[in-house]
Motif scaffolding. Structure first.
Motif, PDB file in Angstrom:
ATOM      1  N   ASP A 155       0.832  -1.208   0.000  1.00  0.00           N
ATOM      2  CA  ASP A 155       0.000   0.000   0.000  1.00  0.00           C
ATOM      3  C   ASP A 155       0.870   1.262   0.000  1.00  0.00           C
ATOM      4  OD1 ASP A 155      -2.846  -1.156   2.055  1.00  0.00           O
ATOM      5  OD2 ASP A 155      -2.127  -1.729   0.079  1.00  0.00           O
ATOM      6  N   THR A 156       1.866   1.259  -0.844  1.00  0.00           N
ATOM      7  CA  THR A 156       2.838   2.345  -0.858  1.00  0.00           C
ATOM      8  C   THR A 156       3.112   2.799  -2.292  1.00  0.00           C
ATOM      9  OG1 THR A 156       3.871   1.531   1.172  1.00  0.00           O
ATOM     10  CG2 THR A 156       5.164   3.051  -0.170  1.00  0.00           C
ATOM     11  N   VAL A 157       3.229   4.097  -2.453  1.00  0.00           N
ATOM     12  CA  VAL A 157       3.621   4.669  -3.741  1.00  0.00           C
ATOM     13  C   VAL A 157       4.920   5.440  -3.537  1.00  0.00           C
ATOM     14  CG1 VAL A 157       2.163   6.733  -3.402  1.00  0.00           C
ATOM     15  CG2 VAL A 157       2.822   6.029  -5.716  1.00  0.00           C
ATOM     16  N   TYR A 158       5.763   5.413  -4.556  1.00  0.00           N
ATOM     17  CA  TYR A 158       7.098   6.013  -4.466  1.00  0.00           C
ATOM     18  C   TYR A 158       7.281   7.066  -5.554  1.00  0.00           C
ATOM     19  CZ  TYR A 158       7.820   1.634  -1.924  1.00  0.00           C
ATOM     20  OH  TYR A 158       7.706   0.587  -1.052  1.00  0.00           O
ATOM     21  N   LEU A 159       8.232   7.965  -5.303  1.00  0.00           N
ATOM     22  CA  LEU A 159       8.641   8.913  -6.333  1.00  0.00           C
ATOM     23  C   LEU A 159      10.164   9.007  -6.285  1.00  0.00           C
ATOM     24  CD1 LEU A 159       7.535  10.840  -8.526  1.00  0.00           C
ATOM     25  CD2 LEU A 159       7.807  12.688  -6.850  1.00  0.00           C
ATOM     26  N   GLN A 160      10.797   8.453  -7.293  1.00  0.00           N
ATOM     27  CA  GLN A 160      12.246   8.571  -7.433  1.00  0.00           C
ATOM     28  C   GLN A 160      12.531   9.862  -8.193  1.00  0.00           C
ATOM     29  OE1 GLN A 160      14.833   6.549  -6.292  1.00  0.00           O
ATOM     30  NE2 GLN A 160      16.130   8.208  -7.034  1.00  0.00           N
ATOM     31  N   MET A 161      13.304  10.730  -7.582  1.00  0.00           N
ATOM     32  CA  MET A 161      13.586  12.038  -8.170  1.00  0.00           C
ATOM     33  C   MET A 161      15.082  12.145  -8.417  1.00  0.00           C
ATOM     34  SD  MET A 161      11.061  14.471  -5.918  1.00  0.00           S
ATOM     35  CE  MET A 161      12.068  14.340  -4.461  1.00  0.00           C
ATOM     36  N   ASN A 162      15.467  12.275  -9.655  1.00  0.00           N
ATOM     37  CA  ASN A 162      16.867  12.411 -10.049  1.00  0.00           C
ATOM     38  C   ASN A 162      17.099  13.767 -10.696  1.00  0.00           C
ATOM     39  OD1 ASN A 162      17.282   9.708  -9.235  1.00  0.00           O
ATOM     40  ND2 ASN A 162      16.778   8.938 -11.272  1.00  0.00           N
ATOM     41  N   SER A 163      18.353  14.140 -10.809  1.00  0.00           N
ATOM     42  CA  SER A 163      18.735  15.406 -11.455  1.00  0.00           C
ATOM     43  C   SER A 163      17.901  16.563 -10.914  1.00  0.00           C
ATOM     44  CB  SER A 163      18.558  15.298 -12.973  1.00  0.00           C
ATOM     45  OG  SER A 163      19.331  14.229 -13.494  1.00  0.00           O
ATOM     46  N   LEU A 164      17.833  16.639  -9.613  1.00  0.00           N
ATOM     47  CA  LEU A 164      16.975  17.639  -8.985  1.00  0.00           C
ATOM     48  C   LEU A 164      17.460  19.058  -9.258  1.00  0.00           C
ATOM     49  CD1 LEU A 164      16.222  15.718  -5.710  1.00  0.00           C
ATOM     50  CD2 LEU A 164      14.487  16.697  -7.218  1.00  0.00           C
ATOM     51  N   LYS A 165      16.498  19.954  -9.381  1.00  0.00           N
ATOM     52  CA  LYS A 165      16.764  21.358  -9.671  1.00  0.00           C
ATOM     53  C   LYS A 165      16.184  22.211  -8.539  1.00  0.00           C
ATOM     54  CE  LYS A 165      16.045  20.502 -14.619  1.00  0.00           C
ATOM     55  NZ  LYS A 165      15.253  20.906 -15.817  1.00  0.00           N
ATOM     56  N   PRO A 166      16.708  23.414  -8.359  1.00  0.00           N
ATOM     57  CA  PRO A 166      16.150  24.289  -7.318  1.00  0.00           C
ATOM     58  C   PRO A 166      14.643  24.502  -7.464  1.00  0.00           C
ATOM     59  CG  PRO A 166      18.253  25.152  -8.055  1.00  0.00           C
ATOM     60  CD  PRO A 166      17.923  23.992  -8.975  1.00  0.00           C
ATOM     61  N   GLU A 167      14.150  24.512  -8.688  1.00  0.00           N
ATOM     62  CA  GLU A 167      12.708  24.720  -8.895  1.00  0.00           C
ATOM     63  C   GLU A 167      11.866  23.517  -8.496  1.00  0.00           C
ATOM     64  OE1 GLU A 167      15.180  25.216 -11.129  1.00  0.00           O
ATOM     65  OE2 GLU A 167      14.533  24.631 -13.164  1.00  0.00           O
ATOM     66  N   ASP A 168      12.491  22.402  -8.143  1.00  0.00           N
ATOM     67  CA  ASP A 168      11.765  21.257  -7.603  1.00  0.00           C
ATOM     68  C   ASP A 168      11.485  21.422  -6.105  1.00  0.00           C
ATOM     69  OD1 ASP A 168      13.824  19.174  -9.655  1.00  0.00           O
ATOM     70  OD2 ASP A 168      11.742  19.760 -10.041  1.00  0.00           O
TER      71      ASP A 168
ATOM     72  N   THR B 259      13.973  20.241  -0.488  1.00  0.00           N
ATOM     73  CA  THR B 259      14.681  21.502  -0.726  1.00  0.00           C
ATOM     74  C   THR B 259      15.926  21.202  -1.540  1.00  0.00           C
ATOM     75  OG1 THR B 259      13.892  22.408   1.373  1.00  0.00           O
ATOM     76  CG2 THR B 259      15.763  23.506   0.335  1.00  0.00           C
ATOM     77  N   VAL B 260      16.014  21.837  -2.694  1.00  0.00           N
ATOM     78  CA  VAL B 260      17.163  21.651  -3.581  1.00  0.00           C
ATOM     79  C   VAL B 260      17.942  22.961  -3.590  1.00  0.00           C
ATOM     80  CG1 VAL B 260      17.959  20.981  -5.861  1.00  0.00           C
ATOM     81  CG2 VAL B 260      15.781  20.080  -4.974  1.00  0.00           C
ATOM     82  N   SER B 261      19.110  22.928  -3.006  1.00  0.00           N
ATOM     83  CA  SER B 261      19.874  24.153  -2.850  1.00  0.00           C
ATOM     84  C   SER B 261      21.344  23.839  -2.650  1.00  0.00           C
ATOM     85  CB  SER B 261      19.354  24.945  -1.648  1.00  0.00           C
ATOM     86  OG  SER B 261      20.144  26.093  -1.414  1.00  0.00           O
ATOM     87  N   SER B 262      22.188  24.741  -3.135  1.00  0.00           N
ATOM     88  CA  SER B 262      23.626  24.602  -2.896  1.00  0.00           C
ATOM     89  C   SER B 262      24.043  25.445  -1.688  1.00  0.00           C
ATOM     90  CB  SER B 262      24.401  25.024  -4.145  1.00  0.00           C
ATOM     91  OG  SER B 262      24.038  26.313  -4.540  1.00  0.00           O
TER      92      SER B 262
END
Length: 119
Positions: free
Chosen positions: A77-90, A116-119
């Motif tokens: 009963d689980t859904v996933y989201l794999q997020m690669n090449s993340l950008k600040p606007e994500d 939070t995508v940030s350097s």
């Protein structure tokens, strides 16, 4: 009652990856399409990914296509989201919900998970 519990967010550098999870309960998970949404302050919640009941069909917002992958495990009963090449606007709070097309099924949402995508 319906419960949606998102997890896996955090702070990541641009170009990095995260895997979000959403544990669902209170409804027959395997009979609903599921979706991930995200929201930033002052903006409408937007759908970023949708997966069919069996997982055989997926759809993505143009902004994440080729970088994000939605998947599900009906046994858990689980859904996933794999997020690669993340950008600040994500950067956003990410939520899951059952979905009929773009429309979320349940009126109550989980707490979401902050990405939070940030350097």
């Amino acid at each position: 009652q319906v419960q949606l519990v998102e997890s896996g967010g955090g702070l990541v550098l641009p170009g990095g990856s995260l895997r979000l999870s959403c544990a669902a309960s209170g409804f027959t998970f395997s009979t609903y399409a599921m979706s991930w949404y995200r929201q930033t302050p002052g903006k409408e919640r937007e759908q970023v990914a949708l997966i069919s009941v069996t997982g055989g069909t997926t759809n993505y917002a143009d902004s994440v296509k080729g970088r994000f992958t939605i998947s599900r495990d009906n046994a858990k009963d689980t859904v996933y989201l794999q997020m690669n090449s993340l950008k600040p606007e994500d950067t956003a709070v990410y939520y899951c919900n059952a979905a009929r097309g773009r429309v979320p099924v349940w009126g109550s949402w989980g707490q979401g998970t902050q990405v939070t995508v940030s350097s």
